[in-house]
Design an enzyme around this catalytic site. Sequence first.
Site, short mmCIF file in Angstrom:
data_model
loop_
_atom_site.label_atom_id
_atom_site.label_comp_id
_atom_site.label_asym_id
_atom_site.label_seq_id
_atom_site.Cartn_x
_atom_site.Cartn_y
_atom_site.Cartn_z
N LEU A 1 0.87 -1.17 0.00
CA LEU A 1 0.00 0.00 0.00
C LEU A 1 0.91 1.22 0.00
CD1 LEU A 1 -2.83 -0.69 2.64
CD2 LEU A 1 -3.15 -0.25 0.21
N ASP A 2 0.54 2.25 -0.74
CA ASP A 2 1.35 3.46 -0.75
C ASP A 2 1.52 4.00 0.66
OD1 ASP A 2 1.41 3.35 -3.53
OD2 ASP A 2 -0.45 4.50 -3.70
N LYS A 3 2.62 4.72 0.87
CA LYS A 3 2.91 5.29 2.18
C LYS A 3 1.80 6.22 2.65
CE LYS A 3 6.72 7.45 4.73
NZ LYS A 3 8.11 7.99 4.63
N ASP A 4 1.15 6.92 1.71
CA ASP A 4 0.09 7.86 2.07
C ASP A 4 -1.30 7.22 2.02
OD1 ASP A 4 0.34 7.60 -0.64
OD2 ASP A 4 0.28 9.73 -1.10
N SER A 5 -1.36 5.89 1.94
CA SER A 5 -2.63 5.16 2.01
C SER A 5 -2.64 4.30 3.27
CB SER A 5 -2.82 4.27 0.78
OG SER A 5 -2.83 5.03 -0.41
#
Length: 246
Positions: A103-107
């Site tokens: 998962l993306d760091k900002d998700s």
Amino acid sequence: MSKPLRLWQWLARAGLGRRQQLLDLIGSGAVTVDGQVASPLLQINSDAEVRLHGELVSLQWQTQVVMYHKPVGVDCNVKPDDPSSIAALLTKLPMGMFPVGRLDKDSCGLLLFCNNGELAQQLMHPDFAHEKEYLVQVSPAPSIEQLKALAAGPSYPFKNQQIITRACQVAAKTADSFRIILTEGRYRQIRFMCKAVGLKVIRLQRIRLQQLALGELSENEWRVLSSEEIANLAQAIDANLTSKPS
């Protein structure tokens, strides 16, 4: 005697990681077979004595899967020296665990770990068409036309090519949020899809993978899946593969 396996395949069956991770491990000289430092191309039989850093490795393992509620700010790349990396969590999980996808760091939201390379590959490969459900908050509030455009699978430019996405399921939840169910997992796909229809993602949370739902699991908490949950997941993988057009 069973058919010989490449050493990385043998180690994968022992629950020690995925192909490239294991090839790198073998290449570092950390693995011996029958007392000799092994090469990445070595093929071995099931009765070989395999050691990792001097410790005997056994094939008597059991598939384990962990569900984790990843918070925003945690990086899924395994970097032991980075305090924001998922590597810190791996030290607390059962031996041999590695993240399944990312998962993306900002998700935030549902992230799986397992110790079975074959299962991980099946969970990540787009051919298996697993449903992945997300809750997305956007700005401005999406119109009916924008939600329909998302469901149709908008295309978008990425690295000098035009990405064509599959049709998906989209349903409004609140004035500024919606649920979306994908059967593919391209790099930052939902963010690019939203941008393509004039929306900016404010918050993105994965809440389900196939039949596994995040449920009431709190942020930064994790739990080991039961044997029944793992069996049901494997059964769903087989069903998806069987139903895929040839």
